[in-house]
Design a protein around this motif. Sequence first.
Motif, PDB file in Angstrom:
ATOM      1  N   GLY A 192      -5.519  -3.201  -2.922  1.00 54.74           N
ATOM      2  CA  GLY A 192      -4.350  -2.815  -2.804  1.00 54.74           C
ATOM      3  C   GLY A 192      -3.414  -4.049  -2.672  1.00 54.74           C
ATOM      4  N   LYS A 193      -3.780  -5.122  -2.319  1.00 52.60           N
ATOM      5  CA  LYS A 193      -3.136  -6.144  -1.889  1.00 52.60           C
ATOM      6  C   LYS A 193      -3.067  -7.216  -3.002  1.00 52.60           C
ATOM      7  N   ASP A 194      -4.312  -7.662  -2.909  1.00 54.01           N
ATOM      8  CA  ASP A 194      -4.999  -8.824  -4.006  1.00 54.01           C
ATOM      9  C   ASP A 194      -5.091  -8.204  -5.260  1.00 54.01           C
ATOM     10  N   ARG A 195      -4.956  -8.860  -6.471  1.00 53.17           N
ATOM     11  CA  ARG A 195      -4.807  -8.414  -7.795  1.00 53.17           C
ATOM     12  C   ARG A 195      -6.199  -8.744  -8.330  1.00 53.17           C
ATOM     13  N   ILE A 196      -7.173  -7.856  -8.502  1.00 51.88           N
ATOM     14  CA  ILE A 196      -8.565  -8.162  -9.114  1.00 51.88           C
ATOM     15  C   ILE A 196      -8.479  -7.445 -10.337  1.00 51.88           C
ATOM     16  N   LEU A 243      -1.264 -11.156  -3.250  1.00 51.42           N
ATOM     17  CA  LEU A 243      -1.592 -12.292  -2.467  1.00 51.42           C
ATOM     18  C   LEU A 243      -2.475 -13.398  -3.494  1.00 51.42           C
ATOM     19  N   ARG A 244      -3.395 -12.518  -4.097  1.00 53.21           N
ATOM     20  CA  ARG A 244      -4.543 -13.424  -4.755  1.00 53.21           C
ATOM     21  C   ARG A 244      -4.748 -12.855  -6.226  1.00 53.21           C
ATOM     22  N   ARG A 245      -5.002 -13.308  -7.070  1.00 53.20           N
ATOM     23  CA  ARG A 245      -5.420 -12.820  -8.451  1.00 53.20           C
ATOM     24  C   ARG A 245      -6.753 -13.596  -8.578  1.00 53.20           C
ATOM     25  N   ALA A 246      -7.664 -12.726  -9.329  1.00 57.47           N
ATOM     26  CA  ALA A 246      -8.887 -13.147  -9.477  1.00 57.47           C
ATOM     27  C   ALA A 246      -9.474 -12.128 -10.432  1.00 57.47           C
ATOM     28  N   VAL A 272     -19.069  -9.006  -4.155  1.00 57.52           N
ATOM     29  CA  VAL A 272     -18.205 -10.179  -4.386  1.00 57.52           C
ATOM     30  C   VAL A 272     -17.104 -10.006  -3.889  1.00 57.52           C
ATOM     31  N   LEU A 273     -16.227  -8.706  -3.941  1.00 57.01           N
ATOM     32  CA  LEU A 273     -15.074  -8.526  -2.989  1.00 57.01           C
ATOM     33  C   LEU A 273     -15.141  -8.950  -1.290  1.00 57.01           C
ATOM     34  N   LYS A 274     -16.451  -8.643  -1.131  1.00 56.17           N
ATOM     35  CA  LYS A 274     -16.773  -8.860   0.464  1.00 56.17           C
ATOM     36  C   LYS A 274     -16.894 -10.329   0.712  1.00 56.17           C
ATOM     37  N   ARG A 275     -17.636 -11.015  -0.024  1.00 54.03           N
ATOM     38  CA  ARG A 275     -17.514 -12.539   0.063  1.00 54.03           C
ATOM     39  C   ARG A 275     -16.391 -12.991   0.009  1.00 54.03           C
ATOM     40  N   HIS A 276     -15.340 -12.527  -0.630  1.00 56.06           N
ATOM     41  CA  HIS A 276     -14.062 -13.254  -0.893  1.00 56.06           C
ATOM     42  C   HIS A 276     -12.931 -12.590   0.325  1.00 56.06           C
ATOM     43  N   GLU A 298     -12.420   5.562  -8.006  1.00 53.14           N
ATOM     44  CA  GLU A 298     -12.381   6.731  -6.886  1.00 53.14           C
ATOM     45  C   GLU A 298     -12.562   6.340  -5.624  1.00 53.14           C
ATOM     46  N   GLU A 299     -13.440   5.640  -5.290  1.00 51.63           N
ATOM     47  CA  GLU A 299     -14.100   5.239  -3.932  1.00 51.63           C
ATOM     48  C   GLU A 299     -13.629   3.957  -3.630  1.00 51.63           C
ATOM     49  N   VAL A 300     -13.735   3.075  -4.535  1.00 51.19           N
ATOM     50  CA  VAL A 300     -13.411   1.611  -3.953  1.00 51.19           C
ATOM     51  C   VAL A 300     -11.911   1.397  -3.991  1.00 51.19           C
ATOM     52  N   GLY A 301     -11.216   1.888  -5.064  1.00 54.44           N
ATOM     53  CA  GLY A 301      -9.880   1.800  -5.101  1.00 54.44           C
ATOM     54  C   GLY A 301      -9.403   0.640  -6.077  1.00 54.44           C
ATOM     55  N   ILE A 302     -10.064   0.363  -7.200  1.00 49.27           N
ATOM     56  CA  ILE A 302      -9.685  -0.586  -8.239  1.00 49.27           C
ATOM     57  C   ILE A 302      -9.029   0.302  -9.272  1.00 49.27           C
ATOM     58  N   PRO A 303      -7.631   0.181  -9.754  1.00 50.22           N
ATOM     59  CA  PRO A 303      -7.266   0.749 -10.795  1.00 50.22           C
ATOM     60  C   PRO A 303      -7.916   0.499 -12.045  1.00 50.22           C
ATOM     61  N   GLU A 304      -8.144   1.584 -12.802  1.00 49.38           N
ATOM     62  CA  GLU A 304      -8.634   1.558 -14.187  1.00 49.38           C
ATOM     63  C   GLU A 304      -8.020   0.502 -15.083  1.00 49.38           C
TER      64      GLU A 304
END
Length: 388
Positions: free
Chosen positions: A185-189, A133-136, A176-180, A215-221
């Motif tokens: 899992g959908k947006d590419r951060i 959906l989005r890249r940032a 910042v994730l919350k602000r945006h 592990e908790e927030v779910g952003i791939p290393e």
Amino acid sequence: MMPLGRKQPVSILDSPEAAAVQSLFGLNHQQLTTLLGEFSEPAYRVKQLSEALYRGWEEDLAEVSTLPRNLRAAMVERGYAVGLPRIVESFVSIDGTERYLIAGNDGQTVETVWMPDGDGGEAGDGSESGTDLRRATICVSSQIGCAVNCQFCLTAKLGIIRNLTAGEIAGQVVAVLKRHKVKIGKDRINLVFMGMGEPFLNYDEFMAAVRLLVEEVGIPESRMTVSTSGIVPGILRFAQEPIRPKLAISLNAPNDAARTEIMPITKKWNLDHVIAAVRQVPLRAKEKITFEYVLLGGLNDRERDADEVGRLLRRANVPLKVNLIVWNPGPGMPYSMSDPHTVHLFQYRLKFNNLSAYVRRPRGRDIYAACGQLKRTTDNLVQLSGTS
Ligand code: SAH
Ligand code: SF4
């Protein structure tokens, strides 16, 4: 460039009572288990609380409706609060980059930067495709100030003020994730640990933050990169980590003598040491080490410098790419920006030496959000949104 008015770091939310609060945000699964054990709660409550903190991004314990009311009250009574770091100021660049001042519990602020569409620095790492959906890219700080004293870096002028905790490091990302309203899992951060500070001089908290984010927030290393000025013991520990970001090394000069002039840390760990440590890092499929090279006009940007970088990095014999960064000016600094033709020639020369080389697009220069410009600057800027 606009002049910097303030010389001293300023604490925006200096509230002594706030410092007494015990933050839940930043505690890992094990720590939450121990804590809830003290409240005699069953194990499944740990999952509920960690979901609320790291997936629900809740800011107020009172709002965590999955937990029983009396438990929430007991926790508040004992001085616990979510303690998610808060964005207290934000600045928006004409190129879409946003720079935030984010406050921890003691009111000290750090800088975090949101760059829509990535920073260009990830080009060539094999992760460009996809239908997200989005890249940032979010640029994250690891310390307030920095002790390393690179001569071309504005953050160095602050000196080291303090280390950030794991909660403060991961909390910048979540704020910042919350602000945006990012959809995990959908947006590419992408995350780059390239803000204020030297991550490997705050190793344990930095790596604890990485594990929370994975592990908790779910952003791939695989979407995270950490940059170091070449702290050899840190690189060697990093090489042993089962979960870790990709690695970037701030090279910035073709040899020890030139590097010592601009990065005095070279006296402690020279380039041979740094490269030997980098070679210990077991790389994953397609992974490359990034070597960052800040181009300083007339100083390290000549064609013969590029050739020497070529020889040095060929000797290193690891899969790598070079990211060229045109120096971002700061007031009173005795350097100049390389002109576009010189940058192009330097890149060409590296390619001629069989190296992949990219030029990182400067982002947010007008709001002091670019590399090496993070110094909690608030003067002379148009402030677009206030305290939240
Ligand atoms: N302390 C770490 C990470 C933060 S600095 C490190 O030094 O690697 C992130 C990157 O910004 C580094 O590659 C650094 O060399 C670069 N940098 C610092 N000051 C800069 C400036 N004024 N202009 C451009 N890049 C700069
Ligand atoms: Fe610290 Fe990195 Fe700046 Fe050097 S370039 S002073 S290591 S933040």
